[in-house]
Write a protein that holds these residues in place. Sequence first.
Motif, PDB file in Angstrom:
ATOM      1  N   ALA A 145      -2.973  50.675   2.604  1.00 41.79           N
ATOM      2  CA  ALA A 145      -2.802  48.846   2.553  1.00 41.79           C
ATOM      3  C   ALA A 145      -1.393  48.326   2.342  1.00 41.79           C
ATOM      4  O   ALA A 145      -0.580  47.448   2.549  1.00 41.79           O
ATOM      5  CB  ALA A 145      -3.538  48.761   1.711  1.00 41.79           C
ATOM      6  N   TYR A 146      -1.045  48.700   1.354  1.00 39.11           N
ATOM      7  CA  TYR A 146       0.676  48.763   0.591  1.00 39.11           C
ATOM      8  C   TYR A 146       1.711  48.761   1.024  1.00 39.11           C
ATOM      9  O   TYR A 146       2.081  47.965   1.444  1.00 39.11           O
ATOM     10  CB  TYR A 146       0.514  48.898  -0.931  1.00 39.11           C
ATOM     11  CG  TYR A 146       2.409  48.688  -1.554  1.00 39.11           C
ATOM     12  CD1 TYR A 146       2.121  47.724  -2.767  1.00 39.11           C
ATOM     13  CD2 TYR A 146       2.915  49.302  -1.610  1.00 39.11           C
ATOM     14  CE1 TYR A 146       2.807  47.169  -3.400  1.00 39.11           C
ATOM     15  CE2 TYR A 146       3.836  49.109  -2.366  1.00 39.11           C
ATOM     16  CZ  TYR A 146       3.953  47.767  -3.537  1.00 39.11           C
ATOM     17  OH  TYR A 146       5.155  47.213  -4.119  1.00 39.11           O
ATOM     18  N   THR A 147       1.796  50.192   1.200  1.00 38.24           N
ATOM     19  CA  THR A 147       2.642  50.703   2.064  1.00 38.24           C
ATOM     20  C   THR A 147       3.016  50.714   3.731  1.00 38.24           C
ATOM     21  O   THR A 147       4.351  50.202   4.172  1.00 38.24           O
ATOM     22  CB  THR A 147       2.714  52.770   2.143  1.00 38.24           C
ATOM     23  OG1 THR A 147       1.679  53.189   2.425  1.00 38.24           O
ATOM     24  CG2 THR A 147       2.989  52.483   0.503  1.00 38.24           C
ATOM     25  N   ASP A 148       1.661  50.555   4.427  1.00 40.21           N
ATOM     26  CA  ASP A 148       1.736  50.317   5.705  1.00 40.21           C
ATOM     27  C   ASP A 148       1.960  48.582   5.764  1.00 40.21           C
ATOM     28  O   ASP A 148       2.583  48.208   7.626  1.00 40.21           O
ATOM     29  CB  ASP A 148       1.352  50.675   6.253  1.00 40.21           C
ATOM     30  CG  ASP A 148       0.987  52.633   5.993  1.00 40.21           C
ATOM     31  OD1 ASP A 148       2.453  52.917   6.011  1.00 40.21           O
ATOM     32  OD2 ASP A 148      -0.142  53.170   6.304  1.00 40.21           O
ATOM     33  N   ASN A 149       0.728  47.790   5.251  1.00 42.98           N
ATOM     34  CA  ASN A 149       1.105  46.520   5.851  1.00 42.98           C
ATOM     35  C   ASN A 149       1.955  45.425   4.889  1.00 42.98           C
ATOM     36  O   ASN A 149       2.493  44.675   5.402  1.00 42.98           O
ATOM     37  CB  ASN A 149      -0.631  46.223   5.808  1.00 42.98           C
ATOM     38  CG  ASN A 149      -1.331  47.727   6.479  1.00 42.98           C
ATOM     39  OD1 ASN A 149      -2.019  48.467   6.312  1.00 42.98           O
ATOM     40  ND2 ASN A 149      -1.334  46.986   8.105  1.00 42.98           N
TER      41      ASN A 149
END
Length: 393
Positions: free
Chosen positions: A175-179
């Motif tokens: 959720a941090y890295t992709d969004n």
Amino acid sequence: MKYEYSENVLVQDSAAALMHDELGWDVVFAYNQEVLGENGTLGRKDYHEIVLWRYFDKALKKLNPWINDAQVTEAHQTLSSYLSSASLLQINEEKYFMIRDGIPVTVKKSNGKTEEKKAIVIDFNDPDNNHFLAVKELKIHGDLYRRRTDIVGFVNGLPLLFIELKRNDVDVENAYTDNYTDYQDTIPFLFHYNAFLMLSNGMEAKVGTLGSKYEFFHEWKRLSEDDAGSVALETMLRGICKKENFLDLYENFILFDHSDGRTAKILARNHQYLGVNEAVKAYGERQLREGKLGVFWHTQGSGKSYSMLFLSQKIRRKFPGSPTIVVLTDRDELNKQICGTFEACGLLGKTEGKKFMATSGTDLVGKLKGNPSFIFTLIQKFNKPDEPPIYPD
């Protein structure tokens, strides 16, 4: 594969239901259902708008009965404007203090002169005097890109909460890295006013602040000191999004640390929030306790300095009078360090930290009699057993 099965709809719906049914937030599903326009679903003119001005204006007029239409317009302009050269974190810091302390507007006096007056944006003393709204699937259009967020939480029209959700079988870090990092790049204005960033897959949840690396996002396991603890999203929502907790955290448990020439936005960790509030409660009952507030125990590396900052900040904001807060350490290096942290986080105002440091036992006595806001000293400087109690002059 259909959207309802390919995404996080179960986690999203569960989170929104808890926020609505248990925590009292209004909840709106916006995707493909939002009607734009002043009288539309959220009052947005277009998908670029991120402040819900309809709710903002209503709160501004309710909390500031003296405000007129020209001052409302001025508040809009002041709150939404920023330097193009400023970093996202610098913009966020500026907006934070406006929201917490009030937006300056121009007031004309009877003699024809003008003065500045702060317009209150949030009622921190009465949570129910504010409007809490969670919007699912909010469309946001940037200059080049279009995005759709999972949940954005608004207080009086201000987007203070961002929640990015994943399916139960996806790691929270995604959720941090992709969004989240993508949103920072493509629709950065979403975070101009943000206070809390939540990332979760339902089973596990992390909370952090703008500018923080993923490893500095932390869990919110307990609602009270006696809880067994759970890392699930529902615990975090109950702990942070309960209305009085949300406003308490926003007002008293956020710091901007400018140490070493860099800015870091600091949100209290779960144990700091619970511990500081126990200490604040004891402070409020200090006469019944004969002045004894108790012991706030920390392990190494658990944030003692920030806990002292949060405690000092809340006491000075929420209680009348001007108490002198004395910070004791047993080593000169620690004394300078904690004083520097208070200065870097803005608790000493524009005064240099060294002016609050006791240079000797005699200087300490003089400072105590003068009743300054803070004193930083080594405990050894109190080594005068026959001295009578010291009272401010």
